[in-house]
Design a protein around this motif. Structure first.
Motif, PDB file in Angstrom:
ATOM      1  N   ALA A 143       0.846  -1.191   0.000  1.00 22.49           N
ATOM      2  CA  ALA A 143       0.000   0.000   0.000  1.00 22.49           C
ATOM      3  C   ALA A 143       0.878   1.236   0.000  1.00 22.49           C
ATOM      4  CB  ALA A 143      -0.903  -0.005   1.219  1.00 22.49           C
ATOM      5  N   ALA A 144       0.414   2.261  -0.633  1.00 17.86           N
ATOM      6  CA  ALA A 144       1.208   3.474  -0.759  1.00 17.86           C
ATOM      7  C   ALA A 144       1.415   4.147   0.592  1.00 17.86           C
ATOM      8  CB  ALA A 144       0.546   4.432  -1.740  1.00 17.86           C
ATOM      9  N   GLY A 145       0.393   4.159   1.433  1.00 18.88           N
ATOM     10  CA  GLY A 145       0.486   4.846   2.727  1.00 18.88           C
ATOM     11  C   GLY A 145       0.641   3.885   3.886  1.00 18.88           C
ATOM     12  N   ALA A 146       1.213   2.723   3.666  1.00 19.34           N
ATOM     13  CA  ALA A 146       1.312   1.718   4.718  1.00 19.34           C
ATOM     14  C   ALA A 146       2.213   2.179   5.850  1.00 19.34           C
ATOM     15  CB  ALA A 146       1.832   0.412   4.145  1.00 19.34           C
ATOM     16  N   GLY A 147       3.211   2.980   5.575  1.00 20.48           N
ATOM     17  CA  GLY A 147       4.135   3.434   6.610  1.00 20.48           C
ATOM     18  C   GLY A 147       3.468   4.364   7.617  1.00 20.48           C
ATOM     19  N   CYS A 173      -7.390   6.336   9.615  1.00 18.24           N
ATOM     20  CA  CYS A 173      -6.023   6.724   9.248  1.00 18.24           C
ATOM     21  C   CYS A 173      -5.836   6.698   7.737  1.00 18.24           C
ATOM     22  CB  CYS A 173      -5.037   5.797   9.927  1.00 18.24           C
ATOM     23  SG  CYS A 173      -3.314   6.125   9.506  1.00 18.24           S
ATOM     24  N   GLN A 174      -6.372   5.669   7.091  1.00 18.46           N
ATOM     25  CA  GLN A 174      -6.221   5.540   5.645  1.00 18.46           C
ATOM     26  C   GLN A 174      -7.003   6.618   4.902  1.00 18.46           C
ATOM     27  OE1 GLN A 174      -7.388   1.459   5.012  1.00 18.46           O
ATOM     28  NE2 GLN A 174      -5.282   0.698   5.372  1.00 18.46           N
ATOM     29  N   GLN A 175      -8.144   7.066   5.465  1.00 23.23           N
ATOM     30  CA  GLN A 175      -8.942   8.084   4.790  1.00 23.23           C
ATOM     31  C   GLN A 175      -8.322   9.477   4.918  1.00 23.23           C
ATOM     32  OE1 GLN A 175     -12.909   7.721   6.412  1.00 23.23           O
ATOM     33  NE2 GLN A 175     -13.390   5.927   5.158  1.00 23.23           N
ATOM     34  N   GLN A 176      -7.522   9.694   5.942  1.00 18.83           N
ATOM     35  CA  GLN A 176      -6.873  10.987   6.129  1.00 18.83           C
ATOM     36  C   GLN A 176      -5.788  11.245   5.100  1.00 18.83           C
ATOM     37  OE1 GLN A 176      -5.511  11.085  10.160  1.00 18.83           O
ATOM     38  NE2 GLN A 176      -7.547  11.379  11.005  1.00 18.83           N
ATOM     39  N   GLN A 177      -5.331  10.225   4.503  1.00 17.88           N
ATOM     40  CA  GLN A 177      -4.220  10.387   3.530  1.00 17.88           C
ATOM     41  C   GLN A 177      -4.716  10.765   2.180  1.00 17.88           C
ATOM     42  OE1 GLN A 177      -1.887   6.842   3.669  1.00 17.88           O
ATOM     43  NE2 GLN A 177      -1.512   7.053   5.828  1.00 17.88           N
TER      44      GLN A 177
END
Length: 138
Positions: free
Chosen positions: A98-102, A134-138
């Motif tokens: 995933a792109a924002g996994a970190g 958290c994932q939606q904030q990105q």
């Protein structure tokens, strides 16, 4: 009779004849002909050419070797048929990263720990909600 000196000859003196010829000398083979002189050595190239001449010579020989290899491969393929290769993917079953996994790594680890320790998935719902937020904030 006294000897006379000088080159004069008188008519009264007997003339000497040439001594009889000795036995004819044997006929020997003529001496071998002298070997022709070796040609002078070739003159060394003047100047040496520098670094680029060596580099270009190496590159030209490399290209010639590459062309020779490709011609030989084509000849082998023409006689024996084309080669077949099989590609094996080692990471075929792994999901794409995933792109924002970190950024949401902490929430993801908390959810995984809860899922391993609890048999009821509904007890880990608040961890799942935190991960989604958290994932939606990105």
């Amino acid at each position: 009779m006294p000897r006379r000196s000088g080159a004069k000859t008188s008519a009264s003196a007997p003339q000497r004849s040439a001594p009889p010829p000795a036995a004819a000398p044997r006929q020997h083979a003529p001496p071998p002909a002298a070997a022709p002189a070796a040609p002078p050595p070739a003159a060394a190239p003047a100047g040496g050419g520098g670094m680029m001449s060596g580099l270009m010579g190496s590159m030209a020989s490399g290209m010639a070797a590459g062309v020779g290899m490709s011609v030989a491969n084509r000849a082998v393929d023409a006689v024996m048929g084309p080669r077949q290769t099989e590609v094996v993917h080692r990471n075929e079953g792994a999901p794409p990263a995933a792109a924002g996994a970190g950024l949401c790594q902490v929430q993801n680890e908390q959810l995984m720990q809860c899922m391993k320790s609890s048999s009821d998935a509904s007890s880990c719902q608040h961890y799942m909600d935190a991960l989604k937020a958290c994932q939606q904030q990105q």
